[in-house]
Scaffold this motif. Structure first.
Motif, short mmCIF file in Angstrom:
data_model
loop_
_atom_site.label_atom_id
_atom_site.label_comp_id
_atom_site.label_asym_id
_atom_site.label_seq_id
_atom_site.Cartn_x
_atom_site.Cartn_y
_atom_site.Cartn_z
N UNK A 9 0.83 -1.19 0.00
CA UNK A 9 0.00 0.00 0.00
C UNK A 9 0.87 1.25 0.00
N UNK A 10 1.60 1.52 -1.09
CA UNK A 10 2.43 2.73 -1.13
C UNK A 10 1.57 3.98 -1.16
N UNK A 11 1.78 4.85 -0.18
CA UNK A 11 0.99 6.07 -0.11
C UNK A 11 1.47 7.10 -1.12
N UNK A 12 0.54 8.01 -1.48
CA UNK A 12 0.92 9.10 -2.38
C UNK A 12 1.94 10.00 -1.68
N UNK A 13 2.87 10.53 -2.46
CA UNK A 13 3.88 11.41 -1.88
C UNK A 13 3.29 12.78 -1.59
N UNK A 14 3.95 13.52 -0.71
CA UNK A 14 3.53 14.89 -0.44
C UNK A 14 3.58 15.71 -1.72
N UNK A 15 2.68 16.67 -1.81
CA UNK A 15 2.68 17.53 -2.99
C UNK A 15 3.88 18.48 -2.93
N UNK A 16 4.87 18.25 -3.80
CA UNK A 16 6.07 19.08 -3.85
C UNK A 16 6.31 19.49 -5.30
N UNK A 17 7.19 20.48 -5.45
CA UNK A 17 7.60 20.84 -6.81
C UNK A 17 8.53 19.76 -7.33
N UNK A 18 8.80 19.81 -8.63
CA UNK A 18 9.65 18.79 -9.24
C UNK A 18 11.05 18.81 -8.63
N UNK A 52 0.44 12.85 6.96
CA UNK A 52 0.06 14.04 7.74
C UNK A 52 -1.22 13.84 8.54
N UNK A 53 -2.20 13.13 7.97
CA UNK A 53 -3.47 12.93 8.66
C UNK A 53 -3.32 12.08 9.92
N UNK A 54 -2.29 11.25 9.94
CA UNK A 54 -2.15 10.27 11.01
C UNK A 54 -1.28 10.75 12.17
N UNK A 55 -0.39 11.73 11.91
CA UNK A 55 0.55 12.16 12.94
C UNK A 55 -0.15 12.66 14.20
N UNK A 56 -1.16 13.56 14.11
CA UNK A 56 -1.81 14.02 15.35
C UNK A 56 -2.47 12.89 16.14
N UNK A 57 -3.01 11.90 15.44
CA UNK A 57 -3.65 10.77 16.12
C UNK A 57 -2.61 9.91 16.84
N UNK A 58 -1.47 9.72 16.19
CA UNK A 58 -0.40 8.93 16.82
C UNK A 58 0.14 9.64 18.05
N UNK A 59 0.33 10.95 17.96
CA UNK A 59 0.81 11.72 19.11
C UNK A 59 -0.19 11.68 20.26
N UNK A 60 -1.48 11.69 19.91
CA UNK A 60 -2.51 11.60 20.95
C UNK A 60 -2.43 10.25 21.67
N UNK A 61 -2.18 9.18 20.92
CA UNK A 61 -2.03 7.85 21.54
C UNK A 61 -0.92 7.87 22.59
N UNK A 62 0.19 8.50 22.24
CA UNK A 62 1.33 8.52 23.17
C UNK A 62 1.00 9.29 24.43
N UNK A 63 0.20 10.37 24.29
CA UNK A 63 -0.23 11.13 25.47
C UNK A 63 -1.12 10.28 26.37
N UNK A 64 -2.00 9.49 25.75
CA UNK A 64 -2.86 8.61 26.55
C UNK A 64 -2.03 7.58 27.28
N UNK A 93 6.74 8.44 12.19
CA UNK A 93 7.22 9.80 12.46
C UNK A 93 8.47 10.10 11.64
N UNK A 94 9.38 9.13 11.56
CA UNK A 94 10.62 9.33 10.81
C UNK A 94 10.35 9.45 9.32
N UNK A 95 9.50 8.57 8.78
CA UNK A 95 9.20 8.60 7.35
C UNK A 95 8.52 9.90 6.93
N UNK A 96 7.73 10.47 7.84
CA UNK A 96 7.01 11.69 7.49
C UNK A 96 7.83 12.95 7.75
N UNK A 97 9.05 12.78 8.23
CA UNK A 97 9.89 13.94 8.47
C UNK A 97 9.58 14.67 9.74
#
Length: 674
Positions: A579-588, A602-614, A645-649
């Protein structure tokens, strides 16, 4: 007079009233044109309410027997009607006027005729695009009705209105089915308008797209109106034939027409909350919490009374349905002392043991639940529900052969107990699921044995689904669960298209009956991604980010206890090479830089951080299963979350510390230097 007041002659209404639409397009002639792009844009908007009147009901008047001599009729009624109904006015002479109130009888008779009635149903076992309409619960009946006996003849006077909530599933487009809710209303059902051409039937749809509204109207006009007409004709015939004076025993009582919340013997299958929407359950939760709070104040701050314990058990079932595990833990702990205080001769201890065992199962603490079920078996005579629950525990613990043995035993026991077709369907679904588990336990085992398990599993689950449909469980959560099992069985059999269709219908049922934030919805979205990867990889790449983010959101933000096992499964899918995700929208130029060539999480980072807080105990009102949870789930979470987290920068230091924590939990001691 009623007809003239509306400017129409009684009995001459021939055309249906125009459809009325509230909202921006109310009164606009454009709302009637459904062509081209304008129609497509309209269909994307949801209307608050759509109401229309259906053609007047064609109810045939009851034929009178004019050939019978009046004296014979008097003699016949003297022996039959005057003494059959207890409490009816007794006629000293049949030339006197005798009147019997029929209002209560009318409510019960409408309950018999319309209660949980399927109005139309186009269901085929091999089709997931069935269209149907079903009444939810029993109708509300208002007005008055009486049966009059005079000079040997029976007359009925009535002026009634009936309203009933319904649910329907119709085709909104060539590829989309839509579940809609609404209200059916029958007004001006009176003896003055015989043959009832003045009786009006209106239908209101709530939050339905225009396309679904149009389809539903056509389906009802073609197939549903006849059913409603026949039911009304049956009611009028019974009422004019004597109604309550006939003394026929009704299959319902007034108590049946009221909602009841008595807890069923099996919290997972029985109970009166089955069929209630998530909103209704939440409302009931608030009411019961207030009742319990006020009851404690009047009972010295304790639950030491049978009345309060009954309310508490009602609340326990609601907490189960809404997955309020923290509240459930606290309430059951408070109830334990007072249940055991009542002694072994009462049923309070078994009820508490049942609830606590189910609670532990909900938290994946199956090993702790097994002794409670064993204690219940010692206190009570064995029942199919109890044996089935023990099977559930063995299934969760991975003892598949013991689980199969208990499910088979429960099924045979159930056949000797009073049971309905829904219990049979549920038992078949349990056996089917454990056979699926046996088939997938060892994929490298004998292939003929695996295939036999899968064939038997599909046969049983198809039979279960058919039984649920036959008894009208069109949107019942149990049908949704059976469809989920069918989807998993089809997936194992590599029948991906059928699996996708089953998950689509199951998800629709879960949303309608359990709410959009239900764990069942989250699980269905996650499992559907697995199917799409096999069925249509391109479609999976497009749909997976949205499906998985919605699933993760439900697991993380809308449950008071984190389920790390399910969360890890979603994170594993995100990292899957399939399931390769689409890359971030960047210039060439930016994409040419390796650091910018990253998956878009990007959609998943806030949810993952919330898990760690819990997990760190920093979110009030929300906890994790840690430390009760298997440490492997915790290690896997930090491993997957750190990699994402590492893959998303994201912050590299946080990513490294999480992966290091995972290494330690796995039993290692090495630190990551780069």
């Amino acid at each position: 007079a009623r007809g003239r007041a509306r400017g129409k002659e009684t009995g001459n209404i021939k055309e249906p009233r125009d459809k009325k639409i509230t909202g921006k397009n109310a009164g606009s002639s454009k709302s009637k044109r459904n062509t081209g792009k304008k129609n497509a844009k309209k269909d994307k908007k949801r209307l608050k309410t759509t109401t229309w009147m259906v053609r007047p009901m064609e109810i045939k008047p009851v034929k009178e027997d004019k050939d019978k001599n009046l004296d014979d009729k008097i003699q016949e009624m003297s022996g039959d009607l005057s003494t059959k109904t207890e409490g009816a006015d007794s006629a000293g002479s049949f030339f006197e006027w005798t009147e019997t109130d029929a209002s209560t009888w009318a409510s019960l008779r409408f309950g018999e005729l319309f209660g949980y009635r399927t109005i139309f149903n186009f269901t085929k076992l091999d089709s997931k695009r069935a269209q149907w309409m079903k009444i939810n619960g029993y109708p509300d009946v208002t007005g008055e009705a009486s049966v009059i006996s005079r000079r040997g003849k029976i007359f009925a006077t009535y002026d009634l209105s009936v309203s009933a909530k319904f649910e329907a599933r119709v085709r909104a487009s060539a590829k989309k089915m839509e579940t809609v809710n609404g209200k059916l209303e029958i007004t001006e059902l009176t003896e003055e308008s015989i043959p009832h051409e003045e009786t009006q039937l209106s239908l209101t749809l709530v939050q339905a797209t225009p396309a679904a509204s149009r389809t539903f109207k056509k389906m009802f006009e073609s197939h549903g109106r006849r059913t409603v007409s026949e039911l009304l004709e049956s009611f009028v015939r019974d009422l004019r034939g004597g109604g309550p004076r006939l003394g026929r025993e009704m299959s319902l009582s007034l108590d049946d027409l009221k909602p009841s919340y008595k807890m069923g013997p099996d919290l997972e299958i029985g109970g009166d909350l089955v069929g209630m929407t998530a909103g209704m359950k939440a409302d009931l939760e608030g009411q019961l919490e207030i009742e319990l709070k006020e009851g404690r104040k009047m009972n010295q701050g304790t639950l030491d009374s049978d009345e309060l314990l009954n309310i508490a058990f009602k609340l326990v079932e609601v907490y189960f349905r809404l997955y309020r595990l923290n509240k459930l833990d606290a309430l059951l702990a408070e109830m334990k002392t007072y249940c055991f205080k009542r002694g072994d001769d009462s049923d309070w201890i078994p009820r508490w043991l049942q609830a606590q065992a189910t609670n532990l199962c909900k938290q994946n603490r199956y090993a702790e639940a097994l002794p409670l079920f064993t204690e219940m078996a010692e206190r009570l005579a064995p029942t199919s529900a109890l044996v089935s629950n023990v099977g559930n525990v063995y299934l969760a613990l991975g003892s598949l052969n013991k689980a199969e043995e208990h499910y088979e035993k429960a099924y045979q026991m159930m056949l000797t107990e009073p049971h309905g077709p829904d219990k049979v369907a549920g038992a078949l679904a349990e056996i089917a699921f454990v056979k699926l588990k046996l088939a997938t336990e060892n994929p490298f085992g004998p292939q003929d044995k695996i295939q036999n398990y899968l064939d038997e599993a599909k046969r049983l689950i198809v039979d279960s689904i058919q039984k649920y449909r036959e008894i009208g469980y069109m949107t019942n959560s149990m049908l949704g669960k059976a469809l989920g099992s069918l989807a998993k069985i089809c997936f194992a059999r590599e029948e991906y298209k059928e699996a996708d269709e089953a998950w689509e219908e199951a998800t629709s049922i879960y949303r309608a009956k359990m709410g959009n934030y239900s764990l069942y919805v989250a699980g269905a979205l996650k499992e559907r991604v697995k199917v799409l990867i096999r069925l249509d990889p391109e479609r999976a790449h497009e749909s997976a980010p949205s499906l998985l983010s919605h699933a993760l959101e439900k697991y993380v933000l809308h449950q008071d206890v984190l389920d790390l096992k399910e969360i890890n499964e979603i994170l594993n899918l995100l990292l899957s090479e399939e399931l390769p995700f689409k890359m971030n929208e960047k210039t060439e130029n930016e994409r040419a830089t390796p650091d910018n060539n990253r998956p878009n999480f990007d959609k998943f980072i806030p949810l993952i951080l919330h898990c760690e807080k819990v997990l760190d105990g920093k979110v009030p009102g929300q906890t994790s299963e840690h430390p009760n949870i298997d440490v492997r789930f915790l290690a896997e979470f930090y491993q997957n979350a750190g990699e994402i987290l590492w893959l998303n920068g994201y912050d590299i230091n946080t990513a490294r510390s999480w992966v290091e924590k995972s290494v330690e939990l796995w039993g290692g001691s090495a630190s990551i230097s780069s």
